[in-house]
Write a protein that holds these residues in place. Structure first.
Motif, PDB file in Angstrom:
ATOM      1  N   GLU A  24      52.073  28.274  44.221  1.00 41.49           N
ATOM      2  CA  GLU A  24      51.402  26.984  44.414  1.00 41.49           C
ATOM      3  C   GLU A  24      50.000  26.967  43.797  1.00 41.49           C
ATOM      4  O   GLU A  24      49.217  26.073  44.062  1.00 41.49           O
ATOM      5  CB  GLU A  24      51.331  26.662  45.901  1.00 41.49           C
ATOM      6  N   ASN A  25      49.714  27.961  42.978  1.00 42.76           N
ATOM      7  CA  ASN A  25      48.409  28.051  42.327  1.00 42.76           C
ATOM      8  C   ASN A  25      48.469  27.382  40.954  1.00 42.76           C
ATOM      9  O   ASN A  25      49.134  27.887  40.039  1.00 42.76           O
ATOM     10  CB  ASN A  25      48.001  29.518  42.188  1.00 42.76           C
ATOM     11  N   PHE A  26      47.769  26.252  40.823  1.00 44.18           N
ATOM     12  CA  PHE A  26      47.723  25.557  39.543  1.00 44.18           C
ATOM     13  C   PHE A  26      46.294  25.506  38.993  1.00 44.18           C
ATOM     14  O   PHE A  26      45.976  24.703  38.123  1.00 44.18           O
ATOM     15  CB  PHE A  26      48.278  24.131  39.696  1.00 44.18           C
ATOM     16  N   ASP A  27      45.439  26.400  39.521  1.00 44.28           N
ATOM     17  CA  ASP A  27      44.057  26.507  39.067  1.00 44.28           C
ATOM     18  C   ASP A  27      44.039  27.285  37.751  1.00 44.28           C
ATOM     19  O   ASP A  27      44.203  28.508  37.733  1.00 44.28           O
ATOM     20  CB  ASP A  27      43.233  27.226  40.141  1.00 44.28           C
ATOM     21  N   GLU A  28      43.834  26.578  36.664  1.00 42.27           N
ATOM     22  CA  GLU A  28      43.936  27.180  35.328  1.00 42.27           C
ATOM     23  C   GLU A  28      42.996  28.364  35.154  1.00 42.27           C
ATOM     24  O   GLU A  28      43.396  29.414  34.629  1.00 42.27           O
ATOM     25  CB  GLU A  28      43.643  26.125  34.266  1.00 42.27           C
ATOM     26  N   GLU A  29      41.753  28.229  35.606  1.00 42.51           N
ATOM     27  CA  GLU A  29      40.775  29.305  35.445  1.00 42.51           C
ATOM     28  C   GLU A  29      41.196  30.549  36.233  1.00 42.51           C
ATOM     29  O   GLU A  29      41.123  31.677  35.735  1.00 42.51           O
ATOM     30  CB  GLU A  29      39.398  28.843  35.905  1.00 42.51           C
ATOM     31  N   ASN A  30      41.640  30.351  37.477  1.00 43.67           N
ATOM     32  CA  ASN A  30      42.057  31.482  38.304  1.00 43.67           C
ATOM     33  C   ASN A  30      43.292  32.157  37.731  1.00 43.67           C
ATOM     34  O   ASN A  30      43.378  33.388  37.700  1.00 43.67           O
ATOM     35  CB  ASN A  30      42.339  31.021  39.732  1.00 43.67           C
ATOM     36  N   THR A  33      42.388  34.348  34.887  1.00 41.17           N
ATOM     37  CA  THR A  33      41.729  35.572  35.338  1.00 41.17           C
ATOM     38  C   THR A  33      42.751  36.572  35.851  1.00 41.17           C
ATOM     39  O   THR A  33      42.684  37.769  35.539  1.00 41.17           O
ATOM     40  CB  THR A  33      40.710  35.255  36.454  1.00 41.17           C
ATOM     41  N   VAL A  34      43.710  36.098  36.638  1.00 44.89           N
ATOM     42  CA  VAL A  34      44.761  36.969  37.171  1.00 44.89           C
ATOM     43  C   VAL A  34      45.589  37.564  36.037  1.00 44.89           C
ATOM     44  O   VAL A  34      45.874  38.762  36.010  1.00 44.89           O
ATOM     45  CB  VAL A  34      45.662  36.192  38.153  1.00 44.89           C
ATOM     46  N   VAL A  35      45.959  36.719  35.085  1.00 45.84           N
ATOM     47  CA  VAL A  35      46.757  37.196  33.953  1.00 45.84           C
ATOM     48  C   VAL A  35      45.968  38.191  33.115  1.00 45.84           C
ATOM     49  O   VAL A  35      46.505  39.214  32.664  1.00 45.84           O
ATOM     50  CB  VAL A  35      47.244  36.011  33.088  1.00 45.84           C
ATOM     51  N   ASN A  36      44.696  37.926  32.908  1.00 42.86           N
ATOM     52  CA  ASN A  36      43.863  38.871  32.158  1.00 42.86           C
ATOM     53  C   ASN A  36      43.761  40.211  32.872  1.00 42.86           C
ATOM     54  O   ASN A  36      43.770  41.270  32.237  1.00 42.86           O
ATOM     55  CB  ASN A  36      42.465  38.282  31.937  1.00 42.86           C
ATOM     56  N   SER A  37      43.677  40.189  34.195  1.00 43.36           N
ATOM     57  CA  SER A  37      43.637  41.452  34.940  1.00 43.36           C
ATOM     58  C   SER A  37      44.942  42.213  34.764  1.00 43.36           C
ATOM     59  O   SER A  37      44.944  43.450  34.659  1.00 43.36           O
ATOM     60  CB  SER A  37      43.359  41.196  36.424  1.00 43.36           C
ATOM     61  N   ALA A  38      46.050  41.492  34.732  1.00 48.07           N
ATOM     62  CA  ALA A  38      47.354  42.126  34.521  1.00 48.07           C
ATOM     63  C   ALA A  38      47.422  42.766  33.143  1.00 48.07           C
ATOM     64  O   ALA A  38      47.880  43.905  32.977  1.00 48.07           O
ATOM     65  CB  ALA A  38      48.475  41.102  34.674  1.00 48.07           C
ATOM     66  N   ASP A  51      53.899  25.545  35.438  1.00 47.31           N
ATOM     67  CA  ASP A  51      52.943  24.664  34.772  1.00 47.31           C
ATOM     68  C   ASP A  51      53.013  24.918  33.275  1.00 47.31           C
ATOM     69  O   ASP A  51      52.837  26.057  32.825  1.00 47.31           O
ATOM     70  CB  ASP A  51      51.528  24.938  35.295  1.00 47.31           C
ATOM     71  N   SER A  52      53.245  23.892  32.514  1.00 46.50           N
ATOM     72  CA  SER A  52      53.515  24.058  31.084  1.00 46.50           C
ATOM     73  C   SER A  52      52.356  24.709  30.337  1.00 46.50           C
ATOM     74  O   SER A  52      52.571  25.636  29.538  1.00 46.50           O
ATOM     75  CB  SER A  52      53.838  22.702  30.443  1.00 46.50           C
ATOM     76  N   GLU A  53      51.126  24.252  30.568  1.00 50.49           N
ATOM     77  CA  GLU A  53      49.993  24.769  29.807  1.00 50.49           C
ATOM     78  C   GLU A  53      49.763  26.249  30.080  1.00 50.49           C
ATOM     79  O   GLU A  53      49.478  27.027  29.163  1.00 50.49           O
ATOM     80  CB  GLU A  53      48.729  23.961  30.139  1.00 50.49           C
TER      81      GLU A  53
END
Length: 231
Positions: A24-30, A33-38, A51-53
């Motif tokens: 349910e997280n659609f916060d693009e910035e967050n 950040t999570v993906v970058n940490s991964a 979410d498409s973008e």
């Protein structure tokens, strides 16, 4: 197609680690950040919302990461397939539990069949509700496997769990199993002793105060999983 073989190899090696941003997280910035940490922590996968973008951004900028897209909507998962999701995931069901709702075994089986129909050759991952008894979870896991699931996600709902549901399900099915929920780097060894093929971790990473701390948590998990391969 290459991602499908990559996924199979990682699951066979029991080193699938998906960093969870949240269904349910659609916060693009967050999410970024999570993906970058991964990516920086060398995780093997991420789990993001439909979410498409964000899906397109991950696919274009982090091509080595396997992208799980999670939703409770079969329609949205079908659309996510067109956006480039590598794995379509039904669940987890925390969003229901937090609202005092639940999902029955019959509903999960029906949704599995619907998702299998629209997914085509795209792998599907089905969550087994962790609020069922262990016997009910094992029975459902076997039925979901028969309904066409490629991967099962086992919900861990307690920080004090012995992960017995994951252990019993891993023994009962022939498809890969991922354990997710209430996990952190200190629990990885105990969790992997259940026989699962991988782990999903979200809060223990998302709750860190900055990106370097998030990366270190990811690295700690991958260090253990990679060490098992090296033995």
């Amino acid at each position: 197609m290459l991602k499908k073989y990559q996924l199979k190899k990682i699951l066979d090696e029991k080193r699938l680690f998906k960093v969870i941003a949240g269904m349910e997280n659609f916060d693009e910035e967050n999410i970024k950040t999570v993906v970058n940490s991964a990516n920086l922590g060398r995780a093997t996968a991420v789990d993001i919302s439909a979410d498409s973008e964000n899906i397109v951004w991950v696919k274009e900028n982090h091509t080595k990461l396997i992208v799980f897209v999670s939703s409770l909507s079969i329609t949205m998962l079908g659309i996510a397939k067109d956006w480039g999701a590598d794995v379509l995931e039904l669940g987890n069901f925390d969003a229901l539990y937090s609202k005092g709702k639940s999902i029955s075994s019959e509903e999960v089986i029906t949704l599995t069949r619907e998702l299998r129909h629209i997914a085509g050759t795209t792998p599907i991952c089905i969550s087994i509700p962790g609020n069922l008894s262990i016997d009910e979870q094992v029975s459902l896991a076997v039925q979901v496997q028969a309904a066409g699931a490629d991967i099962l996600q086992i919900e861990n709902l307690s920080y004090e769990s012995d992960y017995s549901n994951a252990s019993e399900i891993s023994k009962a099915v022939e498809i890969p199993v991922i354990l997710s929920g209430k996990l952190d780097s200190s629990k990885v060894e105990k969790a992997m002793l259940t026989g699962v093929n991988g782990l999903g971790i979200g809060h223990a990473i998302n709750s860190k105060s900055n990106l370097p701390e998030m990366v270190e948590e990811v690295k700690s998990v991958m260090k253990f999983l990679d060490a098992k391969i090296a033995v």
